[in-house]
Scaffold this motif. Structure first.
Motif, PDB file in Angstrom:
ATOM      1  N   PHE A  26       0.834  -1.206   0.000  1.00 30.35           N
ATOM      2  CA  PHE A  26       0.000   0.000   0.000  1.00 30.35           C
ATOM      3  C   PHE A  26       0.869   1.257   0.000  1.00 30.35           C
ATOM      4  O   PHE A  26       0.669   2.166  -0.817  1.00 30.35           O
ATOM      5  CB  PHE A  26      -0.915  -0.010   1.225  1.00 30.35           C
ATOM      6  N   LEU A  27       1.842   1.322   0.905  1.00 35.10           N
ATOM      7  CA  LEU A  27       2.678   2.513   1.048  1.00 35.10           C
ATOM      8  C   LEU A  27       3.561   2.732  -0.180  1.00 35.10           C
ATOM      9  O   LEU A  27       3.628   3.848  -0.721  1.00 35.10           O
ATOM     10  CB  LEU A  27       3.543   2.399   2.308  1.00 35.10           C
ATOM     11  N   ILE A  28       4.224   1.668  -0.632  1.00 32.70           N
ATOM     12  CA  ILE A  28       5.167   1.782  -1.752  1.00 32.70           C
ATOM     13  C   ILE A  28       4.452   2.216  -3.031  1.00 32.70           C
ATOM     14  O   ILE A  28       4.872   3.158  -3.712  1.00 32.70           O
ATOM     15  CB  ILE A  28       5.902   0.445  -1.983  1.00 32.70           C
ATOM     16  N   PHE A  29       3.337   1.574  -3.341  1.00 36.69           N
ATOM     17  CA  PHE A  29       2.668   1.875  -4.609  1.00 36.69           C
ATOM     18  C   PHE A  29       1.826   3.145  -4.543  1.00 36.69           C
ATOM     19  O   PHE A  29       1.544   3.749  -5.579  1.00 36.69           O
ATOM     20  CB  PHE A  29       1.854   0.672  -5.076  1.00 36.69           C
ATOM     21  N   LEU A  30       1.462   3.569  -3.327  1.00 42.27           N
ATOM     22  CA  LEU A  30       0.837   4.881  -3.184  1.00 42.27           C
ATOM     23  C   LEU A  30       1.845   5.964  -3.540  1.00 42.27           C
ATOM     24  O   LEU A  30       1.523   6.917  -4.270  1.00 42.27           O
ATOM     25  CB  LEU A  30       0.327   5.080  -1.754  1.00 42.27           C
ATOM     26  N   ILE A  31       3.076   5.810  -3.061  1.00 42.55           N
ATOM     27  CA  ILE A  31       4.146   6.764  -3.388  1.00 42.55           C
ATOM     28  C   ILE A  31       4.429   6.746  -4.889  1.00 42.55           C
ATOM     29  O   ILE A  31       4.565   7.797  -5.527  1.00 42.55           O
ATOM     30  CB  ILE A  31       5.424   6.436  -2.586  1.00 42.55           C
ATOM     31  N   PHE A  32       4.507   5.545  -5.455  1.00 40.38           N
ATOM     32  CA  PHE A  32       4.763   5.414  -6.896  1.00 40.38           C
ATOM     33  C   PHE A  32       3.655   6.084  -7.704  1.00 40.38           C
ATOM     34  O   PHE A  32       3.939   6.808  -8.664  1.00 40.38           O
ATOM     35  CB  PHE A  32       4.857   3.932  -7.284  1.00 40.38           C
ATOM     36  N   TYR A  33       2.412   5.851  -7.313  1.00 44.39           N
ATOM     37  CA  TYR A  33       1.294   6.390  -8.091  1.00 44.39           C
ATOM     38  C   TYR A  33       1.214   7.908  -7.969  1.00 44.39           C
ATOM     39  O   TYR A  33       0.977   8.597  -8.976  1.00 44.39           O
ATOM     40  CB  TYR A  33      -0.023   5.755  -7.633  1.00 44.39           C
ATOM     41  N   VAL A  34       1.400   8.438  -6.767  1.00 44.21           N
ATOM     42  CA  VAL A  34       1.399   9.896  -6.587  1.00 44.21           C
ATOM     43  C   VAL A  34       2.526  10.521  -7.407  1.00 44.21           C
ATOM     44  O   VAL A  34       2.342  11.557  -8.062  1.00 44.21           O
ATOM     45  CB  VAL A  34       1.542  10.270  -5.097  1.00 44.21           C
ATOM     46  N   GLY A  35       3.706   9.871  -7.388  1.00 46.03           N
ATOM     47  CA  GLY A  35       4.829  10.364  -8.195  1.00 46.03           C
ATOM     48  C   GLY A  35       4.546  10.299  -9.681  1.00 46.03           C
ATOM     49  O   GLY A  35       4.907  11.211 -10.440  1.00 46.03           O
ATOM     50  N   THR A  36       3.870   9.234 -10.115  1.00 47.17           N
ATOM     51  CA  THR A  36       3.509   9.085 -11.530  1.00 47.17           C
ATOM     52  C   THR A  36       2.546  10.175 -11.968  1.00 47.17           C
ATOM     53  O   THR A  36       2.736  10.809 -13.019  1.00 47.17           O
ATOM     54  CB  THR A  36       2.867   7.706 -11.771  1.00 47.17           C
ATOM     55  N   VAL A  37       1.504  10.398 -11.172  1.00 50.65           N
ATOM     56  CA  VAL A  37       0.513  11.421 -11.495  1.00 50.65           C
ATOM     57  C   VAL A  37       1.154  12.799 -11.523  1.00 50.65           C
ATOM     58  O   VAL A  37       0.963  13.582 -12.476  1.00 50.65           O
ATOM     59  CB  VAL A  37      -0.657  11.397 -10.486  1.00 50.65           C
ATOM     60  N   ALA A  38       1.950  13.102 -10.485  1.00 52.32           N
ATOM     61  CA  ALA A  38       2.588  14.425 -10.396  1.00 52.32           C
ATOM     62  C   ALA A  38       3.559  14.650 -11.547  1.00 52.32           C
ATOM     63  O   ALA A  38       3.556  15.718 -12.180  1.00 52.32           O
ATOM     64  CB  ALA A  38       3.314  14.559  -9.055  1.00 52.32           C
ATOM     65  N   GLY A  39       4.397  13.639 -11.848  1.00 52.63           N
ATOM     66  CA  GLY A  39       5.394  13.783 -12.904  1.00 52.63           C
ATOM     67  C   GLY A  39       4.778  13.945 -14.277  1.00 52.63           C
ATOM     68  O   GLY A  39       5.165  14.837 -15.044  1.00 52.63           O
ATOM     69  N   ASN A  40       3.808  13.102 -14.588  1.00 50.15           N
ATOM     70  CA  ASN A  40       3.192  13.178 -15.920  1.00 50.15           C
ATOM     71  C   ASN A  40       2.307  14.406 -16.078  1.00 50.15           C
ATOM     72  O   ASN A  40       2.284  15.018 -17.151  1.00 50.15           O
ATOM     73  CB  ASN A  40       2.384  11.905 -16.187  1.00 50.15           C
ATOM     74  N   MET A  41       1.599  14.801 -15.025  1.00 51.56           N
ATOM     75  CA  MET A  41       0.790  16.005 -15.115  1.00 51.56           C
ATOM     76  C   MET A  41       1.666  17.246 -15.251  1.00 51.56           C
ATOM     77  O   MET A  41       1.298  18.207 -15.934  1.00 51.56           O
ATOM     78  CB  MET A  41      -0.105  16.133 -13.877  1.00 51.56           C
ATOM     79  N   LEU A  42       2.841  17.227 -14.608  1.00 51.26           N
ATOM     80  CA  LEU A  42       3.771  18.352 -14.736  1.00 51.26           C
ATOM     81  C   LEU A  42       4.254  18.495 -16.172  1.00 51.26           C
ATOM     82  O   LEU A  42       4.320  19.611 -16.714  1.00 51.26           O
ATOM     83  CB  LEU A  42       4.965  18.151 -13.796  1.00 51.26           C
ATOM     84  N   LEU A 284      10.750  11.043 -15.243  1.00 47.55           N
ATOM     85  CA  LEU A 284      12.108  11.311 -14.751  1.00 47.55           C
ATOM     86  C   LEU A 284      13.119  11.228 -15.887  1.00 47.55           C
ATOM     87  O   LEU A 284      14.014  12.072 -16.007  1.00 47.55           O
ATOM     88  CB  LEU A 284      12.476  10.308 -13.652  1.00 47.55           C
ATOM     89  N   ILE A 285      12.974  10.218 -16.739  1.00 45.06           N
ATOM     90  CA  ILE A 285      13.912  10.031 -17.850  1.00 45.06           C
ATOM     91  C   ILE A 285      13.835  11.191 -18.828  1.00 45.06           C
ATOM     92  O   ILE A 285      14.854  11.729 -19.268  1.00 45.06           O
ATOM     93  CB  ILE A 285      13.621   8.698 -18.581  1.00 45.06           C
ATOM     94  N   TYR A 286      12.628  11.613 -19.153  1.00 47.49           N
ATOM     95  CA  TYR A 286      12.460  12.655 -20.171  1.00 47.49           C
ATOM     96  C   TYR A 286      12.710  14.061 -19.642  1.00 47.49           C
ATOM     97  O   TYR A 286      12.977  14.971 -20.418  1.00 47.49           O
ATOM     98  CB  TYR A 286      11.064  12.573 -20.792  1.00 47.49           C
ATOM     99  N   THR A 287      12.622  14.278 -18.330  1.00 50.61           N
ATOM    100  CA  THR A 287      12.885  15.614 -17.788  1.00 50.61           C
ATOM    101  C   THR A 287      14.337  15.777 -17.358  1.00 50.61           C
ATOM    102  O   THR A 287      14.956  16.812 -17.637  1.00 50.61           O
ATOM    103  CB  THR A 287      11.970  15.918 -16.588  1.00 50.61           C
ATOM    104  N   LEU A 288      14.901  14.773 -16.699  1.00 57.09           N
ATOM    105  CA  LEU A 288      16.270  14.881 -16.211  1.00 57.09           C
ATOM    106  C   LEU A 288      17.291  14.938 -17.341  1.00 57.09           C
ATOM    107  O   LEU A 288      18.374  15.493 -17.181  1.00 57.09           O
ATOM    108  CB  LEU A 288      16.593  13.698 -15.283  1.00 57.09           C
TER     109      LEU A 288
END
Length: 301
Positions: A26-42, A284-288
């Motif tokens: 729950f914790l690991i994939f919640l972090i992954f999903y929030v990061g995915t949403v934030a990164g792609n929406m950015l 991360l790959i496309y922005t960094l």
């Protein structure tokens, strides 16, 4: 003769049955999903609002990020909620919806990666003709065809699920999402026929995508010998990012849809990386590795 059992609900067993491990999932994939949403929406907001990112490459990157967001949303929220749920039930209609969305946006990612490679090929190998070939109208038409192709692929997957896989026996799904692979134990058809159908559909798309992209990038890299040192550096940065994404996305995809499903017990973990891990890494790959995107983000910040 076997009779079809018209099941209305299935139970997704998820990644683990251990209570402590479920909390970690729950914790690991919640972090992954929030990061995915934030990164792609950015990336989506940055490309949409920045005039400096109006080239075809960023037009396609916009749709790649959109597909990443939708692809991850198809599976991640369900995995996160089920990790803390006592009853991990999924209805028949939800199963069909998940198959449609999973293959629609997964296939769309593949087609967008091909379009991005084609864009880089024209830009590097035919620079004088690039503005005339890759017009806004051409890019829009290509994206429309990509959506149509993705819809046809997802429709074919649903037809396989509805017509070729009679549901019978236990309704326990040893997976965290509903795809064709977990359905194999419910079918009366021979494994040879099943594997042939999967490989000729999803497997063929993944494998051909990988070969096309590797060949195109090999041609692009070979043509760099005629460019200046600065031009080679910029092109290599863009191509390297694209190659990394192609390898990381296509590798698990080929593994899942071309290998015999009962031979490899690690299919579930490969699927996690394919559906959730890659959508987290792509931004991360496309922005960094992209100075133009980072500069546009700084200006907006």
């Amino acid at each position: 003769m076997h009779q079809k059992n018209n099941m209305t609900e299935f139970i997704l067993l998820g990644l683990t049955q251990d209570p402590l491990m479920q909390k970690m999932v729950f914790l690991i994939f919640l972090i992954f999903y929030v990061g995915t949403v934030a990164g792609n929406m950015l990336i989506i907001v940055t490309i949409k609002s920045s005039q400096s990112l109006g080239s075809p490459m960023y037009f396609f990157l916009f749709y790649l990020s959109f597909s990443d967001f939708c692809f991850s949303t198809t599976t991640a929220p369900r995995l996160i909620v089920d990790a803390l749920s006592a009853k991990k039930l999924i209805s028949y209609s939800e199963c069909m919806t998940q198959i449609i969305a999973l293959h629609l946006f997964g296939c769309m990612e593949i087609f967008v990666l091909i379009l991005m490679a084609a864009d880089r090929y024209v830009a590097i190998c035919k620079p004088l003709h690039y503005p005339r070939i890759m017009t806004r109208q051409v890019c829009l038409i290509l994206i429309i065809f990509a959506w149509i192709g993705s819809f046809m692929h997802s429709t074919a997957q649903v037809i396989l699920a509805l017509r070729l896989f009679p549901f019978c026996g236990c309704n326990l799904i040893h997976h965290y999402c509903f795809d064709l692979q977990p359905l194999l134990k419910f079918t009366f058809m021979t494994m040879y026929v099943i594997n042939l159908l999967l490989v000729s559909n999803s497997g063929a798309i993944c494998s051909s995508n990988f070969m096309i992209l590797m060949i195109s990038h090999n041609v692009i890299l070979h043509s760099l010998r005629n460019h200046s040192a600065e031009g080679r550096k910029k092109t290599l940065s863009t191509c390297t990012s694209h190659i990394i994404v192609v390898v990381l996305f296509s590798g698990p995809c080929i593994f899942l849809y071309t290998c015999p499903p009962k031979t490899f017990p690690m299919n579930k973990m490969v699927a996690v990386f394919y559906t959730i891990g890659m959508t987290f890494l792509n931004p991360l790959i496309y922005t960094l590795r992209n100075a133009e995107v980072k500069n546009a983000m700084r200006k907006k910040g």
